[in-house]
Scaffold this motif. Structure first.
Motif, PDB file in Angstrom:
ATOM      1  N   UNK A 181     -59.979 -12.820 -30.924  1.00  0.00           N
ATOM      2  CA  UNK A 181     -60.922 -12.831 -29.807  1.00  0.00           C
ATOM      3  C   UNK A 181     -60.514 -11.873 -28.694  1.00  0.00           C
ATOM      4  N   UNK A 182     -59.205 -11.620 -28.537  1.00  0.00           N
ATOM      5  CA  UNK A 182     -58.723 -10.785 -27.436  1.00  0.00           C
ATOM      6  C   UNK A 182     -58.609  -9.318 -27.808  1.00  0.00           C
ATOM      7  N   UNK A 183     -58.837  -8.973 -29.058  1.00  0.00           N
ATOM      8  CA  UNK A 183     -58.662  -7.588 -29.503  1.00  0.00           C
ATOM      9  C   UNK A 183     -59.804  -6.704 -29.030  1.00  0.00           C
ATOM     10  N   UNK A 184     -59.522  -5.668 -28.252  1.00  0.00           N
ATOM     11  CA  UNK A 184     -60.597  -4.759 -27.849  1.00  0.00           C
ATOM     12  C   UNK A 184     -61.172  -3.999 -29.035  1.00  0.00           C
ATOM     13  N   UNK A 185     -60.355  -3.779 -30.050  1.00  0.00           N
ATOM     14  CA  UNK A 185     -60.813  -3.032 -31.222  1.00  0.00           C
ATOM     15  C   UNK A 185     -61.756  -3.881 -32.071  1.00  0.00           C
ATOM     16  N   UNK A 186     -61.477  -5.189 -32.170  1.00  0.00           N
ATOM     17  CA  UNK A 186     -62.401  -6.083 -32.860  1.00  0.00           C
ATOM     18  C   UNK A 186     -63.701  -6.229 -32.081  1.00  0.00           C
ATOM     19  N   UNK A 187     -63.621  -6.175 -30.755  1.00  0.00           N
ATOM     20  CA  UNK A 187     -64.819  -6.251 -29.924  1.00  0.00           C
ATOM     21  C   UNK A 187     -65.790  -5.123 -30.268  1.00  0.00           C
ATOM     22  N   UNK A 188     -65.256  -3.960 -30.600  1.00  0.00           N
ATOM     23  CA  UNK A 188     -66.115  -2.834 -30.985  1.00  0.00           C
ATOM     24  C   UNK A 188     -67.014  -3.204 -32.160  1.00  0.00           C
ATOM     25  N   UNK A 189     -66.437  -3.916 -33.120  1.00  0.00           N
ATOM     26  CA  UNK A 189     -67.192  -4.282 -34.318  1.00  0.00           C
ATOM     27  C   UNK A 189     -68.269  -5.309 -33.964  1.00  0.00           C
ATOM     28  N   UNK A 190     -67.915  -6.289 -33.141  1.00  0.00           N
ATOM     29  CA  UNK A 190     -68.899  -7.249 -32.634  1.00  0.00           C
ATOM     30  C   UNK A 190     -70.115  -6.510 -32.070  1.00  0.00           C
ATOM     31  N   UNK A 191     -69.849  -5.576 -31.162  1.00  0.00           N
ATOM     32  CA  UNK A 191     -70.929  -4.896 -30.451  1.00  0.00           C
ATOM     33  C   UNK A 191     -71.769  -4.055 -31.396  1.00  0.00           C
TER      34      UNK A 191
END
Length: 235
Positions: free
Chosen positions: A12-22
């Motif tokens: 949940x805290x990974x900025x790189x995983x956030x990219x995939x979410x978006x």
């Protein structure tokens, strides 16, 4: 393509995983999120990314795609219906990739360096590098956006996702060091962009709460400091 065919391994805290979410949100792709514990990595993660053993990993039709920038490009090509993530023009696409590399390999490295800098002088130098990097990105924003709200124009795209995923960690650095890094006077374009980015429909529901992120960061950095203090001397 059915959403059940898509999994994302991340934290949940990974900025790189956030990219995939978006990116998946922009394409309206349904997917299964698998929260990873990086202290006890799952067999699925180790098998899906045996080289780096890191998140994020996108699994599509049982095939893993690793590294967030590669995943963004894959999503844009695998689900080619509008809206596009990368620019369609080859030159603008190349420019976007250049600035993505700058953000990841230079600017974010400087941002991470703030936490590890020891002593007031080193800390100030690290913070100054982050600010200087943002000034450079401010100039790039002006050229890429052409006076519009986002790097990609009227709606968020590749560079918006690449930089926007770090806004929570930029906030953490500001709060932990009692400074302002994204300065509205020196970087008015980026400051306005950041607000609009966080309010975007593909972002607002997946962006981690910044104060929860701050609490998490404080816990991690305290644990790191304790481990360093208790480490045996290196003679």
């Amino acid at each position: 393509m059915a959403g059940s065919e898509v999994k994302v391994l991340g934290t949940w805290a990974s900025p790189f995983a956030l990219r995939v979410h978006i990116a998946l949100g922009i394409k309206s792709v349904k997917y299964e999120w698998v929260e990873e514990n990086l202290e006890a990595k799952s067999q699925l993660l180790l098998e899906s990314n045996p080289i780096n053993k890191q998140v994020p990993v996108l699994i599509h039709h049982h095939k893993p795609i690793c590294e967030s920038l590669a995943i963004l490009q894959y999503i844009d090509e695998a689900w080619p219906s509008a809206p596009s993530i990368l620019p369609s023009d080859p030159y603008h696409r190349a420019v976007a990739r250049f600035w993505a590399a700058y953000i990841d390999h230079k600017w974010f490295t400087w941002l991470k360096g703030v936490a590890s800098a020891e002593g007031a002088e080193a800390k100030k130098a690290a913070l100054d590098r982050v600010r200087e990097g943002l000034v450079v990105v401010e100039e790039a924003f002006g050229k890429c956006s052409k006076g519009k709200d986002f790097f990609s124009g009227d709606r968020i795209g590749y560079l918006d996702i690449v930089l926007g995923c770090f806004l929570g960690w930029l906030y953490v650095a500001e709060k932990r060091n009692d400074v302002k890094l994204l300065d509205e006077e020196k970087m008015p374009g980026l400051a306005a962009w950041a607000i609009k980015f966080c309010l975007d429909g593909a972002v607002k529901d997946v962006m981690p709460d910044k104060d929860e992120l701050l609490d998490y960061a404080n816990m991690v950095f305290q644990a790191m400091a304790k481990a360093k203090l208790n480490a045996p001397p290196n003679y």
